[in-house]
Every structure is written in structure tokens, then in C-alpha cells.
Write an enzyme that holds these catalytic residues in place. Sequence first.
Site, short mmCIF file in Angstrom:
data_model
loop_
_atom_site.label_atom_id
_atom_site.label_comp_id
_atom_site.label_asym_id
_atom_site.label_seq_id
_atom_site.Cartn_x
_atom_site.Cartn_y
_atom_site.Cartn_z
N ALA A 62 48.57 64.74 35.01
CA ALA A 62 48.97 65.79 34.07
C ALA A 62 50.44 66.13 34.30
O ALA A 62 50.83 67.29 34.34
CB ALA A 62 48.08 67.03 34.24
N GLY A 63 51.24 65.07 34.49
CA GLY A 63 52.69 65.25 34.63
C GLY A 63 53.33 65.19 33.25
O GLY A 63 52.71 65.52 32.24
N GLY A 81 51.71 62.46 30.87
CA GLY A 81 50.33 62.86 30.60
C GLY A 81 50.27 64.07 29.69
O GLY A 81 49.48 64.12 28.73
N ARG A 128 60.29 56.50 38.65
CA ARG A 128 61.43 56.10 39.49
C ARG A 128 62.52 57.17 39.43
O ARG A 128 62.58 57.97 38.49
CB ARG A 128 61.97 54.74 39.04
CG ARG A 128 62.36 54.71 37.59
CD ARG A 128 62.71 53.30 37.17
NE ARG A 128 62.82 53.23 35.72
CZ ARG A 128 63.66 52.44 35.08
NH1 ARG A 128 64.45 51.63 35.76
NH2 ARG A 128 63.69 52.42 33.76
N HIS A 161 57.87 44.86 31.45
CA HIS A 161 58.53 46.14 31.14
C HIS A 161 59.61 46.39 32.20
O HIS A 161 59.51 47.29 33.01
CB HIS A 161 57.47 47.24 31.16
CG HIS A 161 57.97 48.58 30.73
ND1 HIS A 161 58.67 48.79 29.57
CD2 HIS A 161 57.82 49.81 31.30
CE1 HIS A 161 58.95 50.08 29.46
NE2 HIS A 161 58.45 50.72 30.50
P1 NAD Z 1 55.17 62.92 36.76
O1 NAD Z 1 55.58 62.96 38.17
O2 NAD Z 1 55.66 63.96 35.83
O3 NAD Z 1 53.58 62.89 36.67
C1 NAD Z 1 52.77 62.07 37.45
C2 NAD Z 1 51.52 62.84 37.79
O4 NAD Z 1 50.62 61.98 38.49
C3 NAD Z 1 51.77 64.06 38.69
O5 NAD Z 1 51.32 65.24 38.06
C4 NAD Z 1 50.97 63.75 39.94
O6 NAD Z 1 50.41 64.88 40.58
C5 NAD Z 1 49.90 62.83 39.38
N1 NAD Z 1 49.20 62.05 40.41
C6 NAD Z 1 49.72 61.50 41.53
N2 NAD Z 1 48.74 60.90 42.25
C7 NAD Z 1 47.59 61.07 41.55
C8 NAD Z 1 46.24 60.68 41.78
N3 NAD Z 1 45.87 59.96 42.86
N4 NAD Z 1 45.31 61.04 40.86
C9 NAD Z 1 45.65 61.76 39.77
N5 NAD Z 1 46.92 62.16 39.50
C10 NAD Z 1 47.88 61.82 40.39
O7 NAD Z 1 55.59 61.46 36.22
P2 NAD Z 1 55.73 61.00 34.68
O8 NAD Z 1 57.14 61.16 34.25
O9 NAD Z 1 54.63 61.60 33.90
O10 NAD Z 1 55.48 59.43 34.85
C11 NAD Z 1 54.19 58.98 35.23
C12 NAD Z 1 54.18 57.47 35.39
O11 NAD Z 1 54.36 56.86 34.10
C13 NAD Z 1 55.30 56.91 36.27
O12 NAD Z 1 54.80 55.84 37.03
C14 NAD Z 1 56.32 56.41 35.26
O13 NAD Z 1 57.17 55.42 35.79
C15 NAD Z 1 55.40 55.88 34.20
N6 NAD Z 1 55.99 55.70 32.87
C16 NAD Z 1 55.64 54.57 32.20
C17 NAD Z 1 56.14 54.33 30.94
C18 NAD Z 1 55.74 53.09 30.20
O14 NAD Z 1 56.31 52.81 29.15
N7 NAD Z 1 54.76 52.34 30.66
C19 NAD Z 1 57.01 55.26 30.35
C20 NAD Z 1 57.33 56.42 31.06
C21 NAD Z 1 56.80 56.63 32.33
#
Ligand code: NAD
Length: 309
Positions: free
Chosen positions: A9-10, A13, A82, A175
Site C-alpha cells: 500500500a505504498g 499500490g 530504487r 524493463h
Molecule cells: P513504496 O515504498 O511507496 O511502496 C512499497 C510498499 O511495499 C511499502 O508500503 C512497503 O511497506 C510494502 N512492503 C514491503 N515489504 C512487504 C511485504 N513483505 N508484504 C507486503 N508489503 C510489503 O514503493 P512504490 O513507489 O510503490 O514502488 C513499489 C515497487 O514497484 C518498487 O519495486 C518499484 O520499483 C516498482 N515499480 C514498478 C513499476 C513498473 O513499471 N513495473 C513502476 C513503478 C514502480
Amino acid sequence: MKKISIVGAGRVGETTAQILAETELCRDIALFDVREDVPEGVALDILQSAPFFKFDGVLSGSNDPHILRDSDLVIVTAGFPRQPGMSRADVLESNVRIIDQVTDHIMTHAPNAMILVVSNPVDTLTYRVAQRTGWGRERVFGQAGVLDASRMASFIAQETGFSTRDITTLVLGGHGDTMVPVTRFCTINGVPIAHFLSKERIAAIVERTRTGGAEILALRKNSSAYDAPGAAVAAMVDAIANNRRRLLPCVALLDGEYGETDIAMGVPCILGERGVESVVTLDLNAEERADFQRSAQAVRIDIERLNML
Ligand code: NAD
């Protein structure tokens, strides 16, 4: 779909949950995160926007993985994004631990779900989830190319001044910096972009697409992108929930397509109610094929690292 769960739920999410709720793509959305109280808080905040957007579905959040039960689709956004200067591969080690734990929760509580992986490095982690679950490739896939293609379309729109509505783009491969924007298939309402843009401008757009995520990270500084990523995930959910059978680039497990096996990476897929119905094999020219193979090589390096962890 009756129920969609979002793990993490970051930023990504939460944005995804907000769009799914607003567009009523699903009326039962659950958020799971390990940060104490956070998923409840996010769900409550989004629910309080319902009177503005006139949606009346159910949103809930919990630190208990039971909340995933009976999901039709689980979207995985858990993990570290990252930091400026890092590549997506730099978060592999920390995120693979998270993804394994999340995968086990999904297998326990939502054994019939489809899994849409978003966490980075998304190609390698999609591969990991597919290996760990043993589920078919139609049920385990990732989001990358839908976002990369929309970035490219927005750059073409900025460059030409034309409407994004008419711009079609295609980005394949991993990606990362080796992704493959296939300019031959990029058009403005069917007219190849080369009609409007010089070779040099197209090359600049290709390069900017490849580094699109890093550009945003460098500007935002303490966050990677999440608005367009959330919208990209929602576009994939829309294709599934409404069985649109859209041709979208998805991270999919390859079984000989494009000359690759035992790898997951971005390829054009038909996405509908059963998930990835099929991988569409394009007749790439020699240059595109070489770029695709180079990208596959980069993903393989991560998969090999993964196998040594
Ligand atoms: P964020 O830090 O805002 O959110 C990540 C969330 O994951 C946090 O709330 C954290 O508490 C939670 N988390 C960590 N470990 C966990 C677990 N074991 N179980 C449940 N939740 C857990 O990060 P974000 O900006 O939302 O990015 C999330 C991921 O998405 C990153 O890996 C980022 O690189 C990736 N991302 C991918 C794309 C894509 O196109 N595929 C695009 C943007 C971001």
C-alpha cells in the site's frame, strides 16, 4: 472480477487502488502491507473520496494476509523502489525476499488468483513468482511495457503537438535501459511516426523512453514514478476485467517465442479474462531482433543472480 487485492500500500499500490475504485473496475478491493496500520489508512482515505467520484464499492486494508482470500487477481507492488542513481536490478536482492513471502501468502490465501507483478526488477520477479507458484503463464505476468509505451506516446505527443489519443507505441524487452521501443510499429493513427519526425528526433525519443523512469526519479528525488505506473496497471486490469482481449505488451514467460525460453520479459500479448491468452510473435527485422536479444541477455544476468541467492 469479484475481488482484487493489492499487495503493497505504498505509492504505486495506493494510486492503483484509487484508479480501480474510481473506475469501478472492481467493487471489492483489498490492500495488504506489512507497515502497521498503513493499509487500513490508505483504504479509508480512498473511501472518503467516494462521494466525489460517486463510487460505492468496498475497500479494505490489513496487515493480515488473510485479507487476500478468494482474490481473483492479486497485484504485487510490494518492495523497495530504487533510489536516484540505482538501476532496477540494484533492488533485486531485497525485493526477491519480499516477493517470495508475498507469493507464499498468495498461494495460501488466493490459490485460484491471477498475479500481476509490478515490483522491480519486474521481469526477474515475474519469473521468480512463476517458478515459485508453478502456475501457468496465463496466470502470472507483469506490468512494464504498457507504462513504457505510454511514456513514449507522451514524448511523441510533446514533440509533434498531436493528440495522445491518436498515438500508438510499442515497447518490448526487459524493463530496463535495454528495453526495445519498436519505432516501426509506432504510428499516429496508422501513419508511421517517421512521416512526422526526423531520424534524430525519433532516436532521442527512444533514448528518453529507455531512461524515462530514471528521469522521473532524478526529478522527484525521494520517490520513483507512481502516477503513470498506477494508470498502466489499471489499463491491464481493465483488459482483464472486461475481457477486452487487448494486444498489450506484458511481461510474460517465454517458451520459444522470439527464440527465448526460461525467461520472462516484455512481449506483445493478448490480455483478457483468462489473463495472458497468448503471446503474439512479431516478425522483427535484424536490428530489432538484435536489440531484443541484448535485452534478454540483460534479464538473464539478473535471473542468474537470482538463482545464486
Ligand atoms: P513504496 O515504498 O511507496 O511502496 C512499497 C510498499 O511495499 C511499502 O508500503 C512497503 O511497506 C510494502 N512492503 C514491503 N515489504 C512487504 C511485504 N513483505 N508484504 C507486503 N508489503 C510489503 O514503493 P512504490 O513507489 O510503490 O514502488 C513499489 C515497487 O514497484 C518498487 O519495486 C518499484 O520499483 C516498482 N515499480 C514498478 C513499476 C513498473 O513499471 N513495473 C513502476 C513503478 C514502480
